[in-house]
Every structure is written in structure tokens, then in C-alpha cells.
Design an enzyme around this catalytic site. Structure first.
Site, PDB file in Angstrom:
ATOM      1  N   THR A 101       0.838  -1.183   0.000  1.00 40.15           N
ATOM      2  CA  THR A 101       0.000   0.000   0.000  1.00 40.15           C
ATOM      3  C   THR A 101       0.875   1.235   0.000  1.00 40.15           C
ATOM      4  OG1 THR A 101      -1.852  -1.034   1.110  1.00 40.15           O
ATOM      5  CG2 THR A 101      -1.703   1.317   1.353  1.00 40.15           C
ATOM      6  N   ARG A 137     -12.507  -9.079  -2.561  1.00 42.51           N
ATOM      7  CA  ARG A 137     -12.134  -8.599  -1.216  1.00 42.51           C
ATOM      8  C   ARG A 137     -11.710  -7.131  -1.289  1.00 42.51           C
ATOM      9  NH1 ARG A 137      -7.195  -6.192   1.005  1.00 42.51           N
ATOM     10  NH2 ARG A 137      -7.152  -6.679   3.217  1.00 42.51           N
ATOM     11  N   VAL A 138     -12.192  -6.330  -0.350  1.00 41.73           N
ATOM     12  CA  VAL A 138     -11.750  -4.936  -0.266  1.00 41.73           C
ATOM     13  C   VAL A 138     -11.168  -4.720   1.121  1.00 41.73           C
ATOM     14  CG1 VAL A 138     -12.461  -2.523  -0.350  1.00 41.73           C
ATOM     15  CG2 VAL A 138     -13.502  -4.167  -1.913  1.00 41.73           C
ATOM     16  N   GLY A 139     -10.012  -4.096   1.184  1.00 37.79           N
ATOM     17  CA  GLY A 139      -9.382  -3.802   2.477  1.00 37.79           C
ATOM     18  C   GLY A 139      -9.722  -2.413   2.966  1.00 37.79           C
ATOM     19  N   ASP A 140      -8.879  -1.892   3.820  1.00 44.16           N
ATOM     20  CA  ASP A 140      -9.154  -0.586   4.436  1.00 44.16           C
ATOM     21  C   ASP A 140      -8.811   0.598   3.540  1.00 44.16           C
ATOM     22  OD1 ASP A 140      -6.399  -1.393   4.669  1.00 44.16           O
ATOM     23  OD2 ASP A 140      -6.072   0.344   5.959  1.00 44.16           O
ATOM     24  N   THR A 192      -1.477   1.761   6.469  1.00 44.18           N
ATOM     25  CA  THR A 192      -1.021   0.562   5.761  1.00 44.18           C
ATOM     26  C   THR A 192      -0.962  -0.583   6.763  1.00 44.18           C
ATOM     27  OG1 THR A 192       0.816  -0.522   4.636  1.00 44.18           O
ATOM     28  CG2 THR A 192       1.388   1.324   6.074  1.00 44.18           C
ATOM     29  N   GLY A 193      -1.413  -1.741   6.325  1.00 41.75           N
ATOM     30  CA  GLY A 193      -1.390  -2.883   7.228  1.00 41.75           C
ATOM     31  C   GLY A 193      -2.507  -3.834   6.891  1.00 41.75           C
ATOM     32  N   GLY A 227      -5.705  -4.882   6.339  1.00 46.91           N
ATOM     33  CA  GLY A 227      -6.878  -4.045   6.115  1.00 46.91           C
ATOM     34  C   GLY A 227      -8.078  -4.403   6.954  1.00 46.91           C
TER      35      GLY A 227
HETATM   36  N1  ASP Z   1      -4.060  -2.212   3.902  1.00 43.62           N
HETATM   37  C1  ASP Z   1      -3.930  -2.938   2.664  1.00 43.62           C
HETATM   38  C2  ASP Z   1      -5.093  -3.860   2.489  1.00 43.62           C
HETATM   39  O1  ASP Z   1      -5.475  -4.502   3.442  1.00 43.62           O
HETATM   40  C3  ASP Z   1      -2.704  -3.739   2.563  1.00 43.62           C
HETATM   41  C4  ASP Z   1      -1.447  -3.077   2.939  1.00 43.62           C
HETATM   42  O2  ASP Z   1      -1.399  -2.023   3.558  1.00 43.62           O
HETATM   43  O3  ASP Z   1      -0.434  -3.664   2.597  1.00 43.62           O
HETATM   44  O4  ASP Z   1      -5.580  -3.999   1.392  1.00 43.62           O
END
Ligand code: ASP
Length: 317
Positions: free
Chosen positions: A184, A212-215, A235-236, A238
Site C-alpha cells: 500500500t 475482497r476490499v481492504g481498508d 497501511t497494514g 486491512g
Molecule cells: N491495507 C492494505 C489492504 O489490506 C494492505 C497493505 O497495507 O499492505 O488492502
């Protein structure tokens, strides 16, 4: 007199320092410096925080080292589904797209949603159609692929169908710990008028389930900006950042709890996110120009540039 500032991230992760070669480290650091200079130039020329974060994230999307745009990770069925969001702290106008497959720069699509539609969030086919109507560049999905990312997918799949991997897993692509890395990209900025903005863009997680959708495109989780408090890009993992409503929580701790930015961000990253398995980090700036970049992993690609200053970048703690 407000001193403009921009901060960026290229993903958080648990870093094995032993795996990084000096060349690789230099490549990441140089890429971060270039992006900071691109975004910083917008601010130096009197541009808005919104324009600065748009440009910084667009540049990060173009860089194959980071998991957004070109260089995005693969889904379980070997495709790419990209997500992005942007928010303007002046008005709390925002725009987001999720599951786009051909839009070259998802951050530009998110911005177009904010500025040229009555809505805030478009997904899938509708998002693609809107981006095309807006005249944004669309590419063959293969444009986003790199051999390293495909290798990451194959490695994840050989570890089991349910093995969903945060970015920077392949030692050659980014020498972070084998199972605990994130990707991210994001940017936050304060401009000379005192306005804040944030933007975030991602390919998500390697081997994620289609759909799938993350944060990252979720306003309040992966991205948030409010002139009264702060601008945040996360970032992390999600799923955890959504459950923690992480980005907005920092703003709320400032607004309702009266906490300074550093303490609000520390609480969210080190106290609240770990309770929901929330490995990751974030960057944030407040209206006074304080910048924080906390993470609860071993490292996070990150950097900051103040007007008239030099880019400061770091990967490790
Ligand atoms: N936050 C992102 C997600 O979950 C992934 C990431 O930050 O690497 O899609």
C-alpha cells in the site's frame, strides 16, 4: 506563517534487515526521495495539499517497488484489483474506488469521484466505466503485473490456498519478514494555506479472494482528512484497520479527547490495533505541521519533506 509539509509511506512490514542488500535499500530510499520531491514541488509552488497528495500517490502507483498501480500484488485468481481513496480536509469531501482492474492510476479515479460525481465510492465495473468517462487512462491488466509479484503469488499459493499475504513478502522484491509484510502507498500533506489532505492506494494483499476490499479505500479506516484535526493514511492488515476505524479514530481522539496528534496516533497503532490483530502503521500530519509515522511492525517505508528542507526517508525502526 505555515510551513508546508508532505509525508509518504510505501507500506509497513516486519523487516529482516539481513535480507536487504545495500542496492535494494538504496533503490527504495531513492524512490521515496523522488516521490517526496514530486509531491513537495507541488507544495513549494503554492499548490494545495490535495494536489500534493494526488501527485505523490500517482508517482508511488507508477513505481513497481510498491504495491499499488504498476507492481500491484495478485489476487487468488492471478488478477489485480486496485483500491484507492482521497480526502480533502477543507470540506471533508472524499472519493474512493475499489476493485478496479484497468485504471492506470486509481488515485486519479478516486479524485474524479470526489470532484466530478455526486457520490463518494464507486466499485468494480461502475468505477471502471466512470473512470473511462472521465477520460482517465485505462490499461491492459497485464500492465500492473511484474514477475516478482507473480512469484509472490505462487509462493503464497504453495503455502496453502488460504495463505493471504501482506505485501513485501518476497525477499527479492522487498526483504521483509516472510509472512508479515504489508504494502500500500499513501501520502498526507499540509499546505501553506493550512489545508490538510490524505490519499491511499493499494493492490491489497497477495492471494486475496476476488472481490475482497481492504481498508485503503474505506474513508475513516485507510484514509481520512479534516482541517480541524489531522490527515491520515494507513497501511497494514486491512481487515483490522476497518474494524478499528483506525484513521478516523486518531481524528476522534484529537477532536473529542483533546489529545495531541502523536499521542492519538500512538494509542491507535500501539494500543488499539494490536487488540484486533492489526499489524501495520500509518502516517499523519496535523494543522500545525506535526508529522508522525508510527508502526507496530518491524519497519515501514516512509519519508517526510518540509518546505525548504531535504527529504528524510527511512525503512527500519
Ligand atoms: N491495507 C492494505 C489492504 O489490506 C494492505 C497493505 O497495507 O499492505 O488492502
Amino acid at each position: 506563517m505555515i510551513e508546508p509539509v508532505i509525508a509518504i509511506h510505501g507500506g509497513a512490514g516486519a523487516i529482516s534487515r539481513s535480507r536487504i542488500t545495500p542496492d535494494m535499500q538504496r533503490a527504495y530510499e531513492e524512490a521515496l526521495c523522488e516521490v517526496l520531491q514530486g509531491g513537495g514541488q507541488v507544495l513549494a509552488q503554492g499548490g494545495s495539499a490535495l494536489d500534493a497528495v494526488t501527485e505523490a500517490v500517482r508517482l508511488l502507483e507508477e513505481c513497481p517497488l510498491f504495491n499499488a498501480g504498476h507492481g500491484a500484488v495478485f489476487t487468488r485468481d492471478a488478477g489485480h484489483e486496485l483500491d484507492a481513496a482521497i480526502m480533502d480536509g477543507r470540506s471533508r469531501a472524499c472519493g474512493a474506488v475499489a476493485n478496479v482492474r484497468t485504471v492506470r492510476n486509481p488515485v486519479l479515479a478516486a479524485r474524479a469521484v470526489m470532484e466530478h460525481s455526486p457520490h463518494v465510492f464507486f466499485v468494480g465495473e461502475g468505477a471502471e466505466a466512470f473512470a473511462r468517462e472521465q477520460g482517465l487512462e485505462c490499461v491492459d491488466p497485464a500492465f500492473f503485473s511484474t514477475p516478482h509479484r507473480l512469484e509472490q503469488l505462487r509462493e503464497a499459493q504453495s503455502a496453502g490456498a488460504e495463505f493471504i499475504v501482506l505485501d513485501h513478502d518476497a525477499a527479492r522484491v522487498a526483504p521483509l519478514d516472510e509472512t508479515r509484510k504489508m504494502g500500500t502507498v499513501g501520502a498526507v500533506a499540509l499546505d501553506a494555506r493550512g489545508d490538510l489532505a490524505a490519499a491511499t492506494s493499494t493492490g491489497g494483499m497477495t492471494n486475496k479472494w476476488p472481490g475482497r476490499v481492504g481498508d485503503s479505500p474505506i474513508v475513516g479506516a485507510g484514509c481520512y482528512a479534516n482541517n480541524a484535526t489531522c490527515a491520515v493514511s494507513s497501511t497494514g492488515k486491512g481487515e483490522a484497520f476497518i474494524r478499528a476505524v483506525a484513521a478516523y479514530d486518531i481524528s476522534a481522539l484529537m477532536e473529542y479527547g483533546g489529545l495531541p496528534l502523536a499521542e492519538a496516533a500512538r494509542r491507535v497503532v500501539h494500543d488499539k490495533l494490536p487488540l484486533v490483530d492489526g499489524a501495520g502503521g500509518l502516517i499523519a500530519v496535523d494543522a500545525q505541521g506535526h508529522v508522525v509515522m508510527p508502526f507496530n511492525t518491524e519497519g515501514m517505508y516512509r519519508g517526510c519533506l518540509r518546505s525548504g528542507g531535504k527529504p528524510e526517508v527511512a525503512i527500519y525502526r
